[in-house]
Design a protein around this motif. Structure first.
Motif, PDB file in Angstrom:
ATOM      1  N   ASP A   1       0.905  -1.185  -0.067  1.00 14.62           N
ATOM      2  CA  ASP A   1      -0.069  -0.016   0.010  1.00 14.62           C
ATOM      3  C   ASP A   1       0.849   1.302  -0.096  1.00 14.62           C
ATOM      4  O   ASP A   1       0.766   1.873   0.768  1.00 14.62           O
ATOM      5  CB  ASP A   1      -1.082  -0.027   1.130  1.00 14.62           C
ATOM      6  CG  ASP A   1      -0.031  -0.417   2.762  1.00 14.62           C
ATOM      7  OD1 ASP A   1       0.979  -0.330   2.473  1.00 14.62           O
ATOM      8  OD2 ASP A   1      -0.733  -0.286   3.558  1.00 14.62           O
ATOM      9  N   LEU A   2       1.868   1.296  -1.159  1.00 14.33           N
ATOM     10  CA  LEU A   2       2.793   2.128  -0.979  1.00 14.33           C
ATOM     11  C   LEU A   2       2.404   3.603  -1.551  1.00 14.33           C
ATOM     12  O   LEU A   2       2.655   4.087  -2.769  1.00 14.33           O
ATOM     13  CB  LEU A   2       3.976   1.889  -1.940  1.00 14.33           C
ATOM     14  CG  LEU A   2       4.604   0.591  -1.525  1.00 14.33           C
ATOM     15  CD1 LEU A   2       5.725   0.143  -2.364  1.00 14.33           C
ATOM     16  CD2 LEU A   2       4.853   0.399  -0.050  1.00 14.33           C
ATOM     17  N   ARG A   3       1.318   4.428  -0.993  1.00 14.34           N
ATOM     18  CA  ARG A   3       1.018   5.581  -1.167  1.00 14.34           C
ATOM     19  C   ARG A   3       0.262   6.340   0.170  1.00 14.34           C
ATOM     20  O   ARG A   3       0.192   5.396   1.227  1.00 14.34           O
ATOM     21  CB  ARG A   3      -0.512   5.307  -2.023  1.00 14.34           C
ATOM     22  CG  ARG A   3      -1.464   4.442  -1.526  1.00 14.34           C
ATOM     23  CD  ARG A   3      -2.675   4.349  -2.165  1.00 14.34           C
ATOM     24  NE  ARG A   3      -3.841   3.641  -1.500  1.00 14.34           N
ATOM     25  CZ  ARG A   3      -4.027   2.514  -1.501  1.00 14.34           C
ATOM     26  NH1 ARG A   3      -3.157   1.580  -1.833  1.00 14.34           N
ATOM     27  NH2 ARG A   3      -5.289   2.087  -0.806  1.00 14.34           N
ATOM     28  N   VAL A   4      -0.087   7.580  -0.163  1.00 21.10           N
ATOM     29  CA  VAL A   4      -0.463   8.152   1.159  1.00 21.10           C
ATOM     30  C   VAL A   4      -1.947   8.646   0.870  1.00 21.10           C
ATOM     31  O   VAL A   4      -2.680   8.803   2.031  1.00 21.10           O
ATOM     32  CB  VAL A   4       0.171   9.442   1.332  1.00 21.10           C
ATOM     33  CG1 VAL A   4       1.716   9.248   1.633  1.00 21.10           C
ATOM     34  CG2 VAL A   4       0.170  10.687   0.187  1.00 21.10           C
ATOM     35  N   HIS A   5      -2.467   8.493  -0.350  1.00 19.96           N
ATOM     36  CA  HIS A   5      -3.881   8.711  -0.652  1.00 19.96           C
ATOM     37  C   HIS A   5      -4.815   7.477  -0.024  1.00 19.96           C
ATOM     38  O   HIS A   5      -4.136   6.533  -0.622  1.00 19.96           O
ATOM     39  CB  HIS A   5      -4.327   9.342  -1.563  1.00 19.96           C
ATOM     40  CG  HIS A   5      -4.302   8.332  -3.100  1.00 19.96           C
ATOM     41  ND1 HIS A   5      -3.194   8.090  -3.405  1.00 19.96           N
ATOM     42  CD2 HIS A   5      -5.231   7.597  -3.580  1.00 19.96           C
ATOM     43  CE1 HIS A   5      -3.258   7.016  -4.395  1.00 19.96           C
ATOM     44  NE2 HIS A   5      -4.531   6.874  -4.454  1.00 19.96           N
ATOM     45  N   ASP A   6      -5.959   7.458   0.304  1.00 17.31           N
ATOM     46  CA  ASP A   6      -6.735   6.215   0.659  1.00 17.31           C
ATOM     47  C   ASP A   6      -5.924   5.123   1.265  1.00 17.31           C
ATOM     48  O   ASP A   6      -6.036   4.180   0.763  1.00 17.31           O
ATOM     49  CB  ASP A   6      -7.653   6.005  -0.777  1.00 17.31           C
ATOM     50  CG  ASP A   6      -8.582   4.928  -0.490  1.00 17.31           C
ATOM     51  OD1 ASP A   6      -9.273   5.044   0.945  1.00 17.31           O
ATOM     52  OD2 ASP A   6      -8.958   3.943  -1.130  1.00 17.31           O
TER      53      ASP A   6
END
Length: 479
Positions: free
Chosen positions: A11-16
């Motif tokens: 889950d290499l993200r910051v949104h959602d």
């Protein structure tokens, strides 16, 4: 204030990002990524996947720094490194996004029990799917085994709205030991991986850019263009989705909004077709949760007795794109050069291996695992079992793709073949799909010497079809 370790995985993200969002609401955030090659051996330890991961982690680190967080890198046993980090920070909780690969589920359960026993709070959040895989059951309270029924069920289900990037971040300000990304040793010693750079931009920004480009240029033509390998009508989001660099829920709602605002039956049918592909991805995880043996074992038990006959030499020619069938060879060479293969061609090359060469789908699945930059355990296994006819909702055993007809139908001018099989680039469109039928003088003028500059067909299609049907008949009769 509560101190919360946010364990980034796929889950290499910051949104959602539910784990990041919930941690931001409750306390100070300690973000960490742990690379454990042994624990990831069946999931993300291939070299092309590691190339992607290396660059995605660099992008994630920069993105987290932009909102005030410093990503910690560790390497080794996940339990050992998490336990050590808990002691170093005196953390109260570990938040993480859920994963569904069988070996990872077993690992995560062991980690959770250990941390619980040491007084830690552990919470996992669904982050990379539209629906929780185990929640959707049929009227008999059993897993769906037919995609159409599954698709219809999902149309009546609501999808949680994506979460925004958290604000008012409370970082954990103590300096903690951390490796550099380079010290994770994700990149191979040689420089062969540089061939991927012209094709991809790993990371959240690259994923969002790719989605925006697709909605601007490709989505309107998706319903028909998705089957044309030379077309730019596909999203190319698969590696971004595999690493969780873009939220599938954000994509879902973005596409839904377009469906509400765009006019025209054609555009709406394209959006519906794209949404159906997202649900097909869900169906793969639905199968992985309920039938974890899908990774290695035929879901239709009778296929365990299938009479595989192919040789190592034939398998090697398939791997290298030297089968003598231009569309198959183009697909396998695209895979080697870019790490992906067009979905229509992916089905053709898989069918060729299983039904023309009678080589086990498990061998093909393993090669894709080693070479796909968008490798996803659930999607890969379901796709191969679908082609082989051994899955719960699979292609009929008598459906044997004719690689010449597929080529003529979906690459009529040979644009895709000319790109990836350059030794055939100058031959006329009439013969590019089956160069062995070209007149001798035309082959000479085109600089083609069959058997030398380009191989003759490894097997005759008609004979291969008869042989495959006989093999499938043996399985059917035994059942």
């Amino acid at each position: 204030m509560k101190k919360i370790i946010v364990w980034f995985r796929k889950d290499l993200r910051v949104h959602d990002n539910p784990a990041l969002w919930e941690a931001a609401q409750q306390g100070m955030i300690i973000p960490v990524f742990i690379w454990s090659e042994e624990e990831e051996h069946e999931n993300t330890s291939n070299l092309v996947g590691q190339w992607w991961l290396h660059h995605s982690l660099i992008a994630l680190k920069k993105k987290l720094e932009s909102i005030g967080l410093s990503l910690i890198f560790r390497r080794g046993s996940s339990l050992k490194e998490l336990s050590l980090l808990c002691k170093q920070t005196k953390a109260d909780a570990v938040f993480l996004g859920e994963r569904y690969e069988p070996s990872i589920i077993r690992r995560d359960n062991a980690i959770t029990q250990n941390l619980f026993s040491n007084g830690m709070e552990v919470r996992s959040f669904p982050s990379n799917l539209l629906f929780v895989p185990g929640d959707l059951l049929n009227q008999k309270n059993e897993p769906y085994k037919v995609f159409t029924a599954f698709w219809k069920r999902t149309m009546g289900e609501s999808v949680n709205r994506p979460l925004p990037i958290p604000v008012d971040i409370n970082p954990f300000n103590q300096v903690l030991p951390s490796l550099q990304v380079e010290e994770l040793d994700l990149l191979p010693v040689n420089r062969w991986n540089e061939k991927f750079h012209p094709h991809w931009e790993p990371g959240e920004k690259g994923a969002i850019t790719r989605w925006e480009k697709f909605t601007d240029d490709g989505l309107s033509r998706y319903v028909e263009g998705r089957d044309i390998p030379s077309s730019d009508s596909v999203s190319l989001l698969s590696p971004h989705l595999a690493w969780g660099e873009i939220s599938v829920r954000a994509i879902w709602y973005s596409a839904k909004r377009l469906n509400e605002t765009e006019t025209g039956e054609y555009m709406q049918s394209s959006i519906d077709a794209f949404l159906r592909q997202l649900v097909w991805r869900e169906f793969a995880y639905h199968q992985l949760i309920h039938f974890p043996e899908v990774l290695q074992v035929p879901l239709r038990e009778k296929f365990t007795a299938f009479p595989w006959q192919g040789s190592n030499e034939e398998f090697a020619k398939w791997q290298k794109g030297l089968t003598g069938y231009p569309l198959v060879d183009a697909g396998m060479r695209e895979l080697w050069q870019t790490g992906v293969i067009h979905n229509r061609v992916r089905m053709v090359v898989a069918s060729f291996l299983v039904k023309h060469l009678l080589i086990s789908w498990v061998e093909g699945s393993s090669w894709f695992k080693d070479t796909l930059i968008d490798f996803d355990a659930a999607n890969n296994a379901m796709g191969w079992q679908w082609v082989a006819g051994s899955g719960i909702d699979a292609a009929p055993y008598f459906r044997i793709f004719n690689p010449v007809l597929q080529s003529q139908k979906f690459d009529p001018e040979g644009l895709y073949i000319r790109k990836w099989v350059p030794e055939l680039a100058v031959i006329s469109s009439k013969y590019i799909h089956e160069p062995w039928k070209a007149p001798t003088n035309l082959l000479h003028e085109s600089g083609i010497v069959l058997g030398k500059t380009y191989p003759l067909p490894i097997i005759d299609h008609s004979l291969a079809r008869i042989r495959a049907l006989e093999a499938y008949a043996q399985v059917k009769n035994k059942s």
